[in-house]
Design a protein around this motif. Sequence first.
Motif, PDB file in Angstrom:
ATOM      1  N   ASP A  54      51.255  42.213  56.587  1.00 15.27           N
ATOM      2  CA  ASP A  54      50.078  42.210  57.304  1.00 15.27           C
ATOM      3  C   ASP A  54      50.746  41.881  58.815  1.00 15.27           C
ATOM      4  OD1 ASP A  54      50.041  39.501  57.585  1.00 15.27           O
ATOM      5  OD2 ASP A  54      47.952  39.461  56.953  1.00 15.27           O
ATOM      6  N   ASN A  55      50.013  41.573  59.734  1.00 15.86           N
ATOM      7  CA  ASN A  55      50.159  40.889  60.920  1.00 15.86           C
ATOM      8  C   ASN A  55      51.102  39.876  60.940  1.00 15.86           C
ATOM      9  OD1 ASN A  55      49.858  41.730  63.656  1.00 15.86           O
ATOM     10  ND2 ASN A  55      48.290  40.240  64.009  1.00 15.86           N
ATOM     11  N   PHE A  56      50.863  38.916  59.857  1.00  9.07           N
ATOM     12  CA  PHE A  56      51.699  37.710  59.809  1.00  9.07           C
ATOM     13  C   PHE A  56      52.718  37.564  58.839  1.00  9.07           C
ATOM     14  CE2 PHE A  56      47.447  37.117  61.628  1.00  9.07           C
ATOM     15  CZ  PHE A  56      47.568  36.583  62.865  1.00  9.07           C
ATOM     16  N   GLY A  57      53.509  38.899  58.574  1.00 12.66           N
ATOM     17  CA  GLY A  57      54.520  38.863  57.552  1.00 12.66           C
ATOM     18  C   GLY A  57      53.684  39.044  56.158  1.00 12.66           C
ATOM     19  N   PRO A  58      54.496  38.584  55.160  1.00  9.80           N
ATOM     20  CA  PRO A  58      54.030  38.873  53.700  1.00  9.80           C
ATOM     21  C   PRO A  58      52.899  37.962  53.531  1.00  9.80           C
ATOM     22  CG  PRO A  58      56.124  37.321  53.570  1.00  9.80           C
ATOM     23  CD  PRO A  58      55.945  37.834  55.013  1.00  9.80           C
ATOM     24  N   TYR A  59      51.748  38.732  53.241  1.00  5.72           N
ATOM     25  CA  TYR A  59      50.587  37.966  53.006  1.00  5.72           C
ATOM     26  C   TYR A  59      49.447  38.536  52.269  1.00  5.72           C
ATOM     27  CZ  TYR A  59      46.925  34.352  53.528  1.00  5.72           C
ATOM     28  OH  TYR A  59      46.058  33.422  53.273  1.00  5.72           O
ATOM     29  N   VAL A  60      48.843  37.659  51.295  1.00  8.59           N
ATOM     30  CA  VAL A  60      47.869  38.247  50.297  1.00  8.59           C
ATOM     31  C   VAL A  60      46.864  37.095  50.193  1.00  8.59           C
ATOM     32  CG1 VAL A  60      49.531  39.704  49.052  1.00  8.59           C
ATOM     33  CG2 VAL A  60      49.439  37.413  48.341  1.00  8.59           C
ATOM     34  N   THR A  61      45.704  37.413  49.906  1.00 10.13           N
ATOM     35  CA  THR A  61      44.902  36.213  49.497  1.00 10.13           C
ATOM     36  C   THR A  61      44.945  35.861  47.969  1.00 10.13           C
ATOM     37  OG1 THR A  61      43.216  38.090  49.006  1.00 10.13           O
ATOM     38  CG2 THR A  61      43.187  37.367  51.305  1.00 10.13           C
ATOM     39  N   SER A 117      61.583  23.899  60.409  1.00  6.60           N
ATOM     40  CA  SER A 117      60.148  23.805  61.191  1.00  6.60           C
ATOM     41  C   SER A 117      59.477  24.974  60.731  1.00  6.60           C
ATOM     42  CB  SER A 117      60.346  23.767  62.651  1.00  6.60           C
ATOM     43  OG  SER A 117      61.002  24.919  63.189  1.00  6.60           O
ATOM     44  N   TRP A 118      58.085  25.073  61.225  1.00  6.23           N
ATOM     45  CA  TRP A 118      57.396  26.236  61.042  1.00  6.23           C
ATOM     46  C   TRP A 118      57.968  27.684  61.559  1.00  6.23           C
ATOM     47  CZ3 TRP A 118      54.246  28.318  57.787  1.00  6.23           C
ATOM     48  CH2 TRP A 118      53.480  29.585  58.350  1.00  6.23           C
ATOM     49  N   LYS A 119      58.610  27.437  62.934  1.00  2.00           N
ATOM     50  CA  LYS A 119      59.031  28.585  63.580  1.00  2.00           C
ATOM     51  C   LYS A 119      60.367  28.924  62.775  1.00  2.00           C
ATOM     52  CE  LYS A 119      60.921  30.535  67.854  1.00  2.00           C
ATOM     53  NZ  LYS A 119      61.735  31.476  66.968  1.00  2.00           N
ATOM     54  N   TYR A 124      63.180  32.595  58.905  1.00  2.00           N
ATOM     55  CA  TYR A 124      63.675  32.686  57.522  1.00  2.00           C
ATOM     56  C   TYR A 124      62.979  33.845  56.769  1.00  2.00           C
ATOM     57  CZ  TYR A 124      65.569  31.058  53.169  1.00  2.00           C
ATOM     58  OH  TYR A 124      66.345  31.177  51.659  1.00  2.00           O
ATOM     59  N   VAL A 125      61.821  33.801  56.740  1.00  2.00           N
ATOM     60  CA  VAL A 125      60.838  34.915  56.065  1.00  2.00           C
ATOM     61  C   VAL A 125      61.147  36.179  56.649  1.00  2.00           C
ATOM     62  CG1 VAL A 125      58.531  35.784  55.352  1.00  2.00           C
ATOM     63  CG2 VAL A 125      59.156  33.040  55.081  1.00  2.00           C
ATOM     64  N   TYR A 126      61.216  36.290  57.826  1.00  2.00           N
ATOM     65  CA  TYR A 126      61.115  37.585  58.571  1.00  2.00           C
ATOM     66  C   TYR A 126      62.805  38.076  58.315  1.00  2.00           C
ATOM     67  CZ  TYR A 126      56.416  38.188  60.467  1.00  2.00           C
ATOM     68  OH  TYR A 126      55.240  38.235  60.660  1.00  2.00           O
ATOM     69  N   ALA A 127      63.552  37.415  58.180  1.00  2.00           N
ATOM     70  CA  ALA A 127      64.961  37.946  57.759  1.00  2.00           C
ATOM     71  C   ALA A 127      65.088  38.383  56.748  1.00  2.00           C
ATOM     72  CB  ALA A 127      65.859  36.515  58.138  1.00  2.00           C
ATOM     73  N   THR A 128      64.177  38.436  55.616  1.00  2.00           N
ATOM     74  CA  THR A 128      64.519  38.960  54.237  1.00  2.00           C
ATOM     75  C   THR A 128      64.416  40.462  54.450  1.00  2.00           C
ATOM     76  OG1 THR A 128      61.978  38.644  53.803  1.00  2.00           O
ATOM     77  CG2 THR A 128      63.508  36.792  53.087  1.00  2.00           C
ATOM     78  N   PRO A 129      65.412  41.156  53.738  1.00  2.00           N
ATOM     79  CA  PRO A 129      65.168  42.583  53.823  1.00  2.00           C
ATOM     80  C   PRO A 129      63.826  43.274  53.577  1.00  2.00           C
ATOM     81  CG  PRO A 129      67.226  41.851  52.656  1.00  2.00           C
ATOM     82  CD  PRO A 129      66.317  40.694  52.790  1.00  2.00           C
TER      83      PRO A 129
END
Length: 146
Positions: A54-61, A117-119, A124-129
Motif C-alpha cells: 500500500d502507500n506505506f510499504g507492505p501493510y495489512v490489518t 532507526s525508523w528511516k 531496509y524493508v523497501y530494499a527487499t525485492p
Amino acid sequence: MNHSLNDLIKYFCSAYPHSQELSKARLTKMIYLADWENYKDSQKQISNIAWYFDNFGPYVTDVINIAYEDPEVRVVSTRTIYGTDKTLIEYKGQKPILDESVKNVLDKVIEGTKSLSWKSFIDYVYATPPIKQSARYNYLDFSKFI
C-alpha cells in the motif's frame, strides 16, 4: 509450517530488545521480513498473510486485528517524539515455543533490524525485492522474486 500470527506477534514482542519501538507498523513489517526471509529459503511464508503493497510499504490489518483480539496482548495508543499518533503492541507473557527453523528466521529479522532507526528500517524493508520491484496497490507474490 504456517504458525499462528498470534505466536509470531508474541515472539517478536518478547524477543525484540526495544519494546517501545514495536509499533503496529514496525511489527507488521517485521512479520513481512520474516515471511520474505523464510520464502527465500523454502518457498513458503511463515504466516498466511496475503501481503499488500500500500502507500506505506507492505501493510495489512491482520497483525493489529489479531493483537486486538488477544487478551494477553496490549494495544497502546501513544505519540511519537514528533507528536504524531503511534500504536504500540505489547506482550509481557512467556515467549511462545516455535519450530527451531521459524525461531531462527524471527531471530535473524530481529538481529538485522534492532539497531535501525525508523528511516533506516523503512529503507531496509523497501530494499527487499518484492517491494523494490513491485508497483504500489498490488498484492505481493513472493514467487516472482526468487
